[in-house]
Design a protein around this motif. Structure first.
Motif, PDB file in Angstrom:
ATOM      1  N   HIS A 737      64.171  87.594 -12.273  1.00 13.06           N
ATOM      2  CA  HIS A 737      63.583  88.819 -11.383  1.00 13.06           C
ATOM      3  C   HIS A 737      64.478  89.997 -11.732  1.00 13.06           C
ATOM      4  O   HIS A 737      64.363  91.269 -11.979  1.00 13.06           O
ATOM      5  CB  HIS A 737      63.137  88.701  -9.840  1.00 13.06           C
ATOM      6  N   VAL A 738      65.777  89.798 -11.378  1.00 11.88           N
ATOM      7  CA  VAL A 738      66.932  90.718 -11.879  1.00 11.88           C
ATOM      8  C   VAL A 738      67.023  91.242 -13.239  1.00 11.88           C
ATOM      9  O   VAL A 738      66.905  92.601 -13.153  1.00 11.88           O
ATOM     10  CB  VAL A 738      68.344  90.109 -11.191  1.00 11.88           C
ATOM     11  N   TYR A 739      66.908  90.603 -13.957  1.00 11.84           N
ATOM     12  CA  TYR A 739      67.099  90.658 -15.377  1.00 11.84           C
ATOM     13  C   TYR A 739      65.738  91.813 -15.502  1.00 11.84           C
ATOM     14  O   TYR A 739      65.981  92.775 -16.114  1.00 11.84           O
ATOM     15  CB  TYR A 739      67.101  89.678 -16.507  1.00 11.84           C
ATOM     16  N   ARG A 740      64.611  91.476 -15.157  1.00  5.38           N
ATOM     17  CA  ARG A 740      63.298  92.223 -15.504  1.00  5.38           C
ATOM     18  C   ARG A 740      63.294  93.562 -14.893  1.00  5.38           C
ATOM     19  O   ARG A 740      63.087  94.596 -15.509  1.00  5.38           O
ATOM     20  CB  ARG A 740      61.994  91.462 -14.964  1.00  5.38           C
ATOM     21  N   LYS A 741      63.620  93.377 -13.574  1.00  6.65           N
ATOM     22  CA  LYS A 741      63.815  94.835 -12.738  1.00  6.65           C
ATOM     23  C   LYS A 741      64.671  95.695 -13.265  1.00  6.65           C
ATOM     24  O   LYS A 741      64.623  97.092 -13.058  1.00  6.65           O
ATOM     25  CB  LYS A 741      63.996  94.585 -11.126  1.00  6.65           C
ATOM     26  N   LEU A 742      65.960  95.098 -13.618  1.00  6.02           N
ATOM     27  CA  LEU A 742      66.961  96.118 -13.985  1.00  6.02           C
ATOM     28  C   LEU A 742      66.976  96.357 -15.634  1.00  6.02           C
ATOM     29  O   LEU A 742      67.823  97.199 -15.897  1.00  6.02           O
ATOM     30  CB  LEU A 742      68.425  95.552 -13.751  1.00  6.02           C
ATOM     31  N   ARG A 743      66.090  95.633 -16.157  1.00  3.58           N
ATOM     32  CA  ARG A 743      66.015  95.709 -17.677  1.00  3.58           C
ATOM     33  C   ARG A 743      67.518  95.423 -18.529  1.00  3.58           C
ATOM     34  O   ARG A 743      67.940  96.263 -19.408  1.00  3.58           O
ATOM     35  CB  ARG A 743      65.587  97.053 -18.096  1.00  3.58           C
ATOM     36  N   VAL A 744      68.122  94.400 -18.155  1.00  2.00           N
ATOM     37  CA  VAL A 744      69.229  93.822 -18.730  1.00  2.00           C
ATOM     38  C   VAL A 744      69.053  92.309 -19.429  1.00  2.00           C
ATOM     39  O   VAL A 744      68.053  91.982 -19.011  1.00  2.00           O
ATOM     40  CB  VAL A 744      70.540  93.773 -17.742  1.00  2.00           C
ATOM     41  N   ARG A 745      69.805  91.812 -20.176  1.00  2.00           N
ATOM     42  CA  ARG A 745      69.558  90.645 -20.815  1.00  2.00           C
ATOM     43  C   ARG A 745      70.627  89.534 -20.225  1.00  2.00           C
ATOM     44  O   ARG A 745      70.505  88.325 -20.468  1.00  2.00           O
ATOM     45  CB  ARG A 745      69.484  90.950 -22.129  1.00  2.00           C
ATOM     46  N   SER A 746      71.822  90.141 -19.790  1.00  2.00           N
ATOM     47  CA  SER A 746      72.986  89.146 -19.524  1.00  2.00           C
ATOM     48  C   SER A 746      73.844  89.534 -18.529  1.00  2.00           C
ATOM     49  O   SER A 746      73.626  90.607 -17.887  1.00  2.00           O
ATOM     50  CB  SER A 746      73.752  89.152 -20.731  1.00  2.00           C
ATOM     51  N   ARG A 747      74.791  88.559 -18.253  1.00  2.00           N
ATOM     52  CA  ARG A 747      75.650  88.499 -17.002  1.00  2.00           C
ATOM     53  C   ARG A 747      76.575  89.826 -17.417  1.00  2.00           C
ATOM     54  O   ARG A 747      76.968  90.411 -16.577  1.00  2.00           O
ATOM     55  CB  ARG A 747      76.576  87.467 -16.777  1.00  2.00           C
ATOM     56  N   GLY A 748      77.009  90.218 -18.715  1.00  2.00           N
ATOM     57  CA  GLY A 748      77.786  91.151 -18.846  1.00  2.00           C
ATOM     58  C   GLY A 748      77.019  92.290 -18.646  1.00  2.00           C
ATOM     59  O   GLY A 748      77.693  93.461 -18.300  1.00  2.00           O
ATOM     60  N   ASP A 749      75.681  92.687 -18.781  1.00  2.00           N
ATOM     61  CA  ASP A 749      75.213  93.945 -18.696  1.00  2.00           C
ATOM     62  C   ASP A 749      75.196  94.012 -16.997  1.00  2.00           C
ATOM     63  O   ASP A 749      75.089  95.221 -16.564  1.00  2.00           O
ATOM     64  CB  ASP A 749      73.750  93.769 -19.211  1.00  2.00           C
ATOM     65  N   LEU A 750      74.947  92.976 -16.355  1.00  2.00           N
ATOM     66  CA  LEU A 750      75.116  93.097 -14.996  1.00  2.00           C
ATOM     67  C   LEU A 750      76.624  93.596 -14.438  1.00  2.00           C
ATOM     68  O   LEU A 750      76.762  94.409 -13.573  1.00  2.00           O
ATOM     69  CB  LEU A 750      74.812  91.692 -14.246  1.00  2.00           C
ATOM     70  N   ALA A 751      77.650  93.168 -14.964  1.00  2.00           N
ATOM     71  CA  ALA A 751      78.932  93.395 -14.822  1.00  2.00           C
ATOM     72  C   ALA A 751      79.016  94.987 -14.792  1.00  2.00           C
ATOM     73  O   ALA A 751      79.756  95.686 -14.132  1.00  2.00           O
ATOM     74  CB  ALA A 751      79.922  92.780 -15.580  1.00  2.00           C
ATOM     75  N   LYS A 752      78.371  95.430 -15.989  1.00  2.00           N
ATOM     76  CA  LYS A 752      78.530  96.934 -16.330  1.00  2.00           C
ATOM     77  C   LYS A 752      77.959  97.897 -15.140  1.00  2.00           C
ATOM     78  O   LYS A 752      78.544  98.797 -14.743  1.00  2.00           O
ATOM     79  CB  LYS A 752      78.157  97.297 -17.783  1.00  2.00           C
TER      80      LYS A 752
END
Length: 766
Positions: A737-752
């Motif tokens: 759900h997090v990846y879909r809502k934030l439009r990211v693909r990886s943990r690295g994108d989350l860190a940014k």
């Protein structure tokens, strides 16, 4: 001597007695029987005669018979002889009591006194005279002609005296002198007399008809009403008042009546509007013909009118005179007789309630007949649709206390709680555990199942209702409960109900008089689905369906729903007025989790009118924690956040808006008209010097944000699951759900994203 008012319309009887006094002065003795109902002035006439006789130089001897001394032989004669002790002529044996038990003793003593001057002998309440004294009076009565003695016996008519006394009253030498109640003209004269009424003639004439109807013309009752009238000063009512003095006068009249008459008056007061001659006779346990003399005696006293006690003031006086034990016994007797004659359940139940209340006041419980509890339950079912919730609650509380072989009708406590909810929803709190048991025991097609569910929802027991509704099938009641639950606590029964589904349930509710908690929830569901027009129309329909005499809880629900409607349409002044009325009708505890509805409307209205102090005061009203897991809590948070933002407390306001975001996310709902937290949250961020884009994780739920932050920090799924006490599969679902809502693909994108996140607002939301 009696006052002028005491002797109104008593001139003729008094003149007759004064004529007999004159005859006695000429050596022609006689007797008179002064009869009248209690309170008609017999004692006043005796006092006036005694005063006149004393002024004329006669010897006056008086006695008053009492019921307490009825068993004391020669009690009345002893009173009379004691008055001759200082005389000149009574035989010494009469004075020292040696011959007092001879019938001729009284005669000889009086004849000796009358040799010098006339003698007047009065006996008040002669009907209580002991039998030996009555024989002495009979002996005296037959020998009065050649003496200067006037014997006046005062007592009530239609009594059943002992044989000697009956012979005295029927003696040819005993002149009957009857006293009756006053006519309307007599009442006017009483009111204008001094010092009795002391009214001007015009006022006395104007008041006389009402006062005569109120008292039946009984002088004692008139004195009581007059005393109460004076106590009402300085502004006195135009109509007579049944105050303390009047009620005391009623009791005094009954105390002077025969026991059978008093018993009849008590039966009339207890049976009230249900009384008939047949029912009265059954109640008293006597033939109908035996009741007639007692009714006639009460009518002659002025207490009865057309076969019933004259008015409620008389009935109240009689009922107040009963002891607790007597009241319990008489009401229980009334319930039995009415039940046996097929009276309506509410009528019988009223007496069962009164009997039980009297027993409780007397410190007892008492056994109830086997039919009592079913009758009380049936009476409650009659009372509820008629809008008599308080009365229904009384019936059911009594039924709950009574013994019925350990068996009570299923769902009785739910019906009791529903009835009590109508007057004070807070009183239902003590029944919540029993309501949960009823919800599990009753069938979903039983209306009481839906009532139990609605009351549990009102007080925040959503989990219990959700479990009960899960296996309740698809009947009307089950749909009603699930629809209300889905609106109040979305996510427990799927998404919030669609407006069409809400309307279908409302259609069934209007015809079944369902519990108002459900109606309110569904109306607000329409409001916050953006269906303002539909909500307004249904509020009018459901309001019109309420029975006459709407209860406080129903009035409060209607007021709160109307407040929400006005605030939603921008009519803030009107909304504030309705919200204030809703909060005044019920205490915060009585509102349960629904308190958020009127409070949110009131706070929003105050904020829109820039009445910030008023909004702050409203937000100090205590609310239950369970409210913040409901739809009412969501709107309360939005209203509170709006006030805080307007008051310059943007960071605290932002926390409320983010709490709304989390609730909606947990429920699987999106922000929409009426539930918009984004717009005020953006304003709060700007006031804090940030922009909405500075909070990239604002769209996540609280659980999703925790997973996202731990993943951004480099934690594995297993480590995250262990830290948050969830399963690894749950972590995987949250990350998806997090990846879909934030439009990211990886943990690295989350860190940014975490690196550029504005820490203040995000922390405030957590």
């Amino acid at each position: 001597m009696g006052t002028v008012g005491d002797l109104i319309r008593r001139e003729d009887p008094l003149r007759l007695l004064e004529g007999l006094l004159t005859d006695a002065g000429q050596g022609r003795g006689s007797a008179a029987a002064l009869t009248g109902s209690p309170g008609t002035g017999k004692s006043a006439v005796l006092r006036a005669l005694s005063a006149t006789a004393a002024e004329a130089g006669a010897t006056v001897l008086g006695a008053c018979a009492t019921e307490a001394e009825r068993g004391l032989p020669y009690g009345v004669v002893g009173q009379l002889l004691s008055g001759t002790a200082g005389g000149t002529g009574p035989p010494s044996g009469a004075r020292d009591g040696r011959d007092a038990h001879r019938p001729e003793t009284l005669y000889e003593a009086l004849r000796a006194l009358a040799a010098h001057r006339p003698v007047v002998v009065t006996v008040d309440d002669v009907h209580h005279t002991d039998e030996p004294s009555a024989r002495c009076l009979l002996y005296l009565c037959g020998r009065l002609a050649a003496t200067g003695v006037l014997l006046v016996l005062a007592g009530r008519p239609s009594s059943t005296p002992s044989l000697p006394l009956a012979e005295v009253l029927r003696h040819p030498r005993c002149v009957p002198v009857p006293l009756r109640t006053l006519s309307e003209d007599g009442v006017a004269e009483f009111l204008g007399a001094r010092p009795a009424g002391a009214m001007d003639a015009a006022t006395a004439r104007r008041l006389a008809p009402d006062w005569h109807r109120f008292t039946g013309g009984n002088p004692r009752l008139l004195h009581g009403v007059l005393a109460d009238h004076r106590d009402c000063g300085p502004v006195r009512p135009a109509r007579p008042v049944a105050g303390t003095a009047f009620r005391r006068a009623v009791v005094g009249c009954l105390r002077g009546a025969e026991p059978a008459v008093t018993r009849t008056a008590k039966a009339l007061a207890v049976l009230a509007d249900q009384v008939t001659l047949t029912l009265l006779a059954r109640f008293l346990g006597v033939p109908e013909r035996a009741v007639v003399p007692s009714l006639a005696a009460l009518e002659a006293t002025g207490l009865l009118d057309v076969g019933r006690l004259r008015h409620q003031g008389v009935s109240a006086a009689v009922l107040e005179s009963l002891t607790a034990e007597e009241s319990a016994r008489l009401h229980a007797r009334a319930a039995r007789v009415l039940y046996d004659t097929g009276a309506e359940p509410p009528v019988v139940a009223g007496h069962l309630v009164a009997a039980q209340a009297a027993r409780t006041a007397d410190g007892g419980t008492g056994d109830a007949p086997s039919w009592a509890v079913p009758v009380l339950a049936e009476a409650a079912r009659h009372a509820m649709p008629a809008g008599q919730a308080r009365r229904a609650a009384e019936f059911l509380r009594t039924a709950h206390r009574l013994h019925d072989g350990g068996q009570r009708p299923d769902g009785m406590l739910t019906t009791l709680a529903r009835a009590e909810w109508e007057s004070d929803p807070a009183s239902v709190i003590r029944h919540l555990p029993a309501l949960e048991r009823d919800l599990a025991a009753l069938r979903p097609d039983d209306g009481r199942w839906a009532e139990a569910a609605a009351l549990l929802l009102w007080h925040g027991r959503h989990d219990t209702v959700a479990r009960g509704a899960a296996g309740a099938g698809d009947g009307t009641r089950a749909r009603e409960v699930r629809t209300a639950l889905a609106h109040l606590c979305p996510g427990r029964q799927g998404p919030a109900p669609a407006p069409d589904a809400v309307e279908r349930v409302l259609e069934s509710l209007v015809h079944t008089l369902a519990p108002p908690p459900s109606v309110a929830a569904l109306l607000v569901a329409l409001l916050y689905a953006g269906e303002t027009d539909r909500a307004a129309r249904w509020r009018e329909v459901t309001g019109a369906a309420e029975p006459a005499g709407t209860t406080p809880a129903r009035q409060a629900v209607v007021a709160a729903t109307t407040a929400v409607l006005h605030v939603r349409t921008g009519s803030y002044d009107a909304g504030a007025g309705h919200a204030a009325r809703a909060l005044a009708l019920l205490s915060p505890a009585a509102w349960g989790v629904a308190v958020g509805m009127p409070l949110a409307a009131a706070v929003r209205a105050a904020t829109a009118r820039q009445a910030h102090d008023e909004a702050a005061r409203l937000l100090r009203v205590p609310v239950p924690d369970a409210m913040f897991r409901t739809r009412a809590g969501l709107h309360y948070l939005l209203a509170r956040g709006g006030h805080l933002l307007a008051a310059g407390r943007a960071r605290t306001a932002l926390a409320d808006f983010h709490a709304c975001r989390d609730l909606l996310a947990d429920w699987g709902e999106r922000s929409r008209d009426g539930l918009d937290w984004r717009t005020p949250a953006d304003r709060a961020l700007r006031r804090l010097g940030d922009t909405p884009d500075d909070d990239p994780v604002a769209v996540l739920t609280r659980a999703e944000r925790r997973v996202a932050l731990l993943a951004a920090a480099g934690c594995t799924n297993r480590a995250i699951a262990a830290q948050l006490f969830v399963t690894p599969s749950t972590v995987e679902q949250h990350l998806t759900h997090v990846y879909r809502k934030l439009r990211v693909r990886s943990r690295g994108d989350l860190a940014k994203l975490a690196a550029v996140r504005a820490a203040g607002p995000a922390d405030g939301a957590g």
